[in-house]
Design an enzyme around this catalytic site. Sequence first.
Site, mmCIF file in Angstrom:
data_model
loop_
_atom_site.group_PDB
_atom_site.id
_atom_site.type_symbol
_atom_site.label_atom_id
_atom_site.label_comp_id
_atom_site.label_asym_id
_atom_site.label_seq_id
_atom_site.Cartn_x
_atom_site.Cartn_y
_atom_site.Cartn_z
ATOM 1 N NE ARG A 173 -7.325 7.647 8.298
ATOM 2 C CZ ARG A 173 -6.671 6.491 8.090
ATOM 3 N NH1 ARG A 173 -7.350 5.354 8.096
ATOM 4 N NH2 ARG A 173 -5.365 6.473 7.893
ATOM 5 N N GLY A 216 -4.355 -2.795 6.263
ATOM 6 C CA GLY A 216 -3.932 -3.533 5.076
ATOM 7 C C GLY A 216 -4.053 -5.029 5.368
ATOM 8 C CG ASN A 237 1.306 -4.144 7.113
ATOM 9 O OD1 ASN A 237 2.270 -4.528 7.769
ATOM 10 N ND2 ASN A 237 1.304 -3.013 6.409
HETATM 11 C C1 UD1 Z 1 -0.853 1.726 7.164
HETATM 12 C C2 UD1 Z 1 -0.512 0.572 6.215
HETATM 13 C C3 UD1 Z 1 -1.491 -0.567 6.458
HETATM 14 C C4 UD1 Z 1 -1.391 -1.009 7.910
HETATM 15 C C5 UD1 Z 1 -1.593 0.168 8.851
HETATM 16 C C6 UD1 Z 1 -1.228 -0.266 10.264
HETATM 17 C C7 UD1 Z 1 0.436 1.515 4.158
HETATM 18 C C8 UD1 Z 1 0.161 1.876 2.757
HETATM 19 N N1 UD1 Z 1 -0.592 1.012 4.826
HETATM 20 O O1 UD1 Z 1 -2.140 2.191 6.815
HETATM 21 O O2 UD1 Z 1 -1.162 -1.670 5.615
HETATM 22 O O3 UD1 Z 1 -2.357 -2.013 8.167
HETATM 23 O O4 UD1 Z 1 -0.769 1.283 8.516
HETATM 24 O O5 UD1 Z 1 -1.571 0.699 11.196
HETATM 25 O O6 UD1 Z 1 1.558 1.634 4.612
HETATM 26 N N2 UD1 Z 1 3.097 8.588 6.971
HETATM 27 C C9 UD1 Z 1 4.161 9.376 6.555
HETATM 28 N N3 UD1 Z 1 4.124 9.925 5.307
HETATM 29 C C10 UD1 Z 1 3.099 9.706 4.439
HETATM 30 C C11 UD1 Z 1 2.020 8.902 4.882
HETATM 31 C C12 UD1 Z 1 2.057 8.360 6.135
HETATM 32 O O7 UD1 Z 1 5.127 9.595 7.295
HETATM 33 O O8 UD1 Z 1 3.147 10.244 3.336
HETATM 34 C C13 UD1 Z 1 3.130 8.030 8.333
HETATM 35 C C14 UD1 Z 1 1.988 8.520 9.185
HETATM 36 O O9 UD1 Z 1 2.355 9.673 9.913
HETATM 37 C C15 UD1 Z 1 1.716 7.335 10.085
HETATM 38 C C16 UD1 Z 1 2.168 6.138 9.289
HETATM 39 O O10 UD1 Z 1 2.990 6.632 8.262
HETATM 40 O O11 UD1 Z 1 2.438 7.406 11.292
HETATM 41 C C17 UD1 Z 1 1.007 5.336 8.702
HETATM 42 O O12 UD1 Z 1 0.241 6.163 7.843
HETATM 43 P P1 UD1 Z 1 -1.349 6.051 7.773
HETATM 44 O O13 UD1 Z 1 -1.807 7.017 6.762
HETATM 45 O O14 UD1 Z 1 -1.934 6.118 9.116
HETATM 46 O O15 UD1 Z 1 -1.512 4.579 7.173
HETATM 47 P P2 UD1 Z 1 -2.753 3.586 7.344
HETATM 48 O O16 UD1 Z 1 -3.804 3.977 6.408
HETATM 49 O O17 UD1 Z 1 -3.102 3.463 8.757
HETATM 50 CA CA CA Z 2 -2.446 4.470 10.607
#
Ligand code: UD1
Ligand code: CA
Length: 462
Positions: A15, A142, A172
């Site tokens: 995004r 979430g 969350n």
């Molecule tokens: C996530 C949470 C959501 C919460 C929000 C808070 C999940 C499924 N959802 O959503 O409940 O409200 O954060 O900000 O956890 N990342 C990895 N590997 C992956 C995917 C993501 O390391 O395969 C890392 C990203 O780099 C990032 C973090 O995890 O730093 C969160 O990932 P992101 O895709 O931004 O999750 P949200 O959709 O924001």
């Molecule tokens: Ca996020």
Amino acid sequence: MDFTIILLAAGKGTRMKSGTVKVLHPLAGRPMLAYGLDLAFGLGPAQILVVIGYQAERVQEAFSGQASRITWVLQPEQKGTADAVRCAVPFLNKTRGTVLIHYGDVPLLRMDSLTRLLQEHRERKSKLTFLTAVLENPKGYGRIIRDETGRLLRIVEEADARDRERAVREINTGITCVEVPFLLEALKNLEADNAQREYYLTDIAAYGVSQGLRIASVITDDPFRALGINTRKDLAEAEKSIRLEICERWALEGVTVVDPHQTYIDSTVTLEPDTRVEPNSHLRGLTRVGRGCLIETGTVITDSTIGSQVHVKPYSIIQESQVDDRAVVGPMAHLRPGTVLEKEARVGNFVEIKKSRVGERSKAAHLTYLGDSEIGKDVNVGCGTITCNYDGVAKHRTVVEDNAFIGSDTQLVAPVRIGRGSYIGSGSTITRDVPPDSLAVSRSRQKVIEGWTAQKGKRKKT
Ligand code: UD1
Ligand code: CA
């Protein structure tokens, strides 16, 4: 302390619509991930595991200075937050104990929110505790779904939520405390059965409930700090609040920040009391500003050391330079890397200086270029003086000794040395060394033809 931190930073950050991985986007002068790492270092866990994937080498490179305190974990494919944690599991030193999971895109969070979460998790002997926040606008997060008695049932992501769930304002934050045995068991039982086809870490809540677990949560009293950065709009919002906070912090330390909403001080900069910073100034990187300085509007100072009572006049640019006490710079001066202005030196408008030292009380007041030079004390560098430091192949040095006087519009063709106390006549092109206490003039003599105008007029008429 006996717990492990897992920091998730493997996602691309789709995004953001960027060629740069999200966690390396700068926030008040530092990569976003630096904030999460600061918290991790501050909490002092037994282990810090950072999960990286997209542009992993770039992330490692950016934090190479702290490499000894970090265990890097590679997530080969970004299959969701649970998958990221799963990649970190083999690196855990212990099969028991507590893990605190933190997301690299939640940079504003404060240390006390984390310590409180850890503390509550321990006191309640919980297996799983989430840090939640109640937001005016919960869009994108979430949602925390509870039953009528307030018991936490599950976490539903925005993309999977039904209308009624979307209306829930408790979200969350992503920050989670979990006991290792439960985490291992839960990770084995998750599926990517959702709108994004990802393994959601948040699904461990519903799994825990299905196993009869009571899930704990702590609501942060600082909800704005839970801001997750997903878009550049979020980034700008975070930037604005961090900047405002930095300015307010310095104001409480005795620095006058005339307009905190329009002053840009990186979190790595330090200032001392009685300094005044006017609007639209940018203080960047490892800049240090001493006491009683006046930094006027439009100034950009990067990685520089500014002494006390220095006056930087409007629209000056100072990079990787040192400006000593009571020196005056600008308006519209440009100090490039390697410049040292000693005490009470004065550099005025449209003066550019590079890799040069300007001695105490020396002046270059207007329209001058000094490159690769050494200017002594009490030297006057006249308007329009230029060091010709480059011959097309190599750079050469110019030395001007103490008390010399360089007349206006002089070119000093380097390598060249002007001796102590010497004078250079205006308009000279100096190609050879000038001994001390002499006068050097090298311009063609002026010729005067008297009555020439009248003669010219006569010629025209005929
Ligand atoms: C996530 C949470 C959501 C919460 C929000 C808070 C999940 C499924 N959802 O959503 O409940 O409200 O954060 O900000 O956890 N990342 C990895 N590997 C992956 C995917 C993501 O390391 O395969 C890392 C990203 O780099 C990032 C973090 O995890 O730093 C969160 O990932 P992101 O895709 O931004 O999750 P949200 O959709 O924001
Ligand atoms: Ca996020």
